[in-house]
Scaffold this active site. Sequence first.
Site, PDB file in Angstrom:
ATOM      1  N   GLU A 291       0.799  -1.230   0.000  1.00 10.20           N
ATOM      2  CA  GLU A 291       0.000   0.000   0.000  1.00 10.20           C
ATOM      3  C   GLU A 291       0.833   1.282   0.000  1.00 10.20           C
ATOM      4  O   GLU A 291       0.527   2.216   0.726  1.00 10.20           O
ATOM      5  CB  GLU A 291      -0.914   0.020   1.240  1.00 10.20           C
ATOM      6  CG  GLU A 291      -1.871  -1.134   1.276  1.00 10.20           C
ATOM      7  CD  GLU A 291      -2.675  -1.171   2.563  1.00 10.20           C
ATOM      8  OE1 GLU A 291      -3.861  -1.496   2.483  1.00 10.20           O
ATOM      9  OE2 GLU A 291      -2.130  -0.884   3.648  1.00 10.20           O
TER      10      GLU A 291
HETATM   11  C1  TNX Z   1      -4.587  -3.633   4.828  1.00  6.33           C
HETATM   12  S1  TNX Z   1      -3.278  -5.715   3.392  1.00  6.33           S
HETATM   13  C2  TNX Z   1      -3.288  -3.463   5.306  1.00  6.33           C
HETATM   14  C3  TNX Z   1      -3.096  -2.875   6.626  1.00  6.33           C
HETATM   15  C4  TNX Z   1      -4.383  -2.594   7.331  1.00  6.33           C
HETATM   16  C5  TNX Z   1      -5.382  -3.688   7.034  1.00  6.33           C
HETATM   17  C6  TNX Z   1      -6.669  -3.553   7.771  1.00  6.33           C
HETATM   18  C7  TNX Z   1      -2.006  -5.009   3.980  1.00  6.33           C
HETATM   19  C8  TNX Z   1      -0.738  -5.631   3.697  1.00  6.33           C
HETATM   20  N1  TNX Z   1      -2.154  -3.874   4.679  1.00  6.33           N
HETATM   21  O1  TNX Z   1      -2.310  -1.721   6.543  1.00  6.33           O
HETATM   22  O2  TNX Z   1      -4.127  -2.547   8.695  1.00  6.33           O
HETATM   23  O3  TNX Z   1      -5.632  -3.674   5.653  1.00  6.33           O
HETATM   24  O4  TNX Z   1      -7.494  -4.661   7.536  1.00  6.33           O
END
Ligand code: TNX
Length: 488
Positions: A291
């Site tokens: 992300e």
């Molecule tokens: C996605 S999927 C994230 C996290 C968040 C989470 C909450 C991923 C690798 N990162 O930063 O905490 O969703 O469900």
Amino acid sequence: MSPTLVPAPASAVVRDGPAPDLAAGVRVDADPAFAAEGARLVDALGSGSAPVAIRHGDHPEEGYALRVEEDGVVIEAATAAGVFYAGRTLIQLAEAAGPTAVEIRDEPRFAYRGIMLDVARHFHPVETVCALIDRASDLKLNTLHLHLTDDQGWRLALSARPELAELASGTAVDGDPGGFYTADDYARIIAYAADRHMIVVPEIDVPGHTHAVGLAYPELAADPVIGDEVREVTAEFGGSLPVAGEPYTAIGVGFSSLRADAPGVDAFLTDVFHELAALTPGPYLHLGGDEALGTSADDYRSLVDRAARTVAATGKTPIAWHEAGAAPLPRGTIGQYWGFLAPTDGHDDRARAFVANGGRLILSPADAIYLDMKDSLDAPIGLTWANGPTSVERSYRWDPADVIPGIAEDDILGVEAALWTETVRTRADLERLLLPRLASAAEAAWSPSYGSVPARTWQSFRERVAARGSAWERDAPGFGRSPEIPWP
Ligand code: TNX
């Protein structure tokens, strides 16, 4: 008939004959190499008259054989881990009403069986982490992945970079108290895990999820890039938009980045990953990579490349979230897939890139085993972004080999459930989301493939999980008493 064991063993044959009364305690005669495991069993079951022999035998790495017969119990394994898992099984048999004679041969389907805990969004003390290790190792998981850093806080003290814990750990989501582990705390977690045959995989998330780094080193952090997603999440869940140099206490993601052109960024990566490697006996370091929506594609590739090469230079194998499949990576880097059971948006392409590069995959499909998802719409805590609430049934009904087209059994290193903690403040909150769905992940990781044997069906699982209820009442009183399970 199969015994009520979770995770379901590779094979179990229940015999008609009588069995010793395990509830009356055990008398253990162990091969000297397994003395510590023998003592652990006496601790758990009490000292008494039921004879248990623990012998060395030719079995797969973490596998074992367990026979319960009228005149006693015989455990055979090649490793202490195998004896430990036989012990987990025997304890479950002893807790079941009226144990019967049974012959079990068991071994894990996958070598890597993990639970991830996010201690950045909310900090969780060593005692809570140890309780999690107990619950996970009871279910034959062997890896604790600690998500140690994120926008909201940096949670590990490093002597090369003391500013991180000093300046970037003070708060958490909603302005709750922060915290960090000292090197000694971290060593206690590792030792507690190792005693239960679990390794610790520490994650330092770069290049995104690094707002907190900017509290200690403003010159390394890019200004927040505030996109629609961050605005929407802030509107829905509250809190303020991120401001450079101020602690972030809301739950938006994807706005922060290290600066690819900051002169100090390579020294930072080197200091952090080398000290982390020195503190960590296990073979893996996780460098995040997820992300990074505020990082340009070129900067992302450059920073992931530099971070992964730094990790490889420590002698550890890098692990990264699947997005990092878009960057150059050392051969054999492990990918962690967090997309959906039915992949969308090219997430599966990124995951396949790891395999093309000689690596394997850890599967954490978000709409099955992201345990921070609500289990029902009216759950008091949890999120819903991964295809709405995840019922216990949905967490169970899937198979690792069916998620990513083109990925074969051998390309899969293992399975890991993830517990992000935006809404998880306390140990009771953690237990509420962890159980029973962690058991679904444990079966995906340990047991034969979904649907391949009678035990690996939702109907069987519901009943076997129900039999765990009284142990969880004792050990994890906050656990989620889902109406989907016929608790006694
Ligand atoms: C996605 S999927 C994230 C996290 C968040 C989470 C909450 C991923 C690798 N990162 O930063 O905490 O969703 O469900």
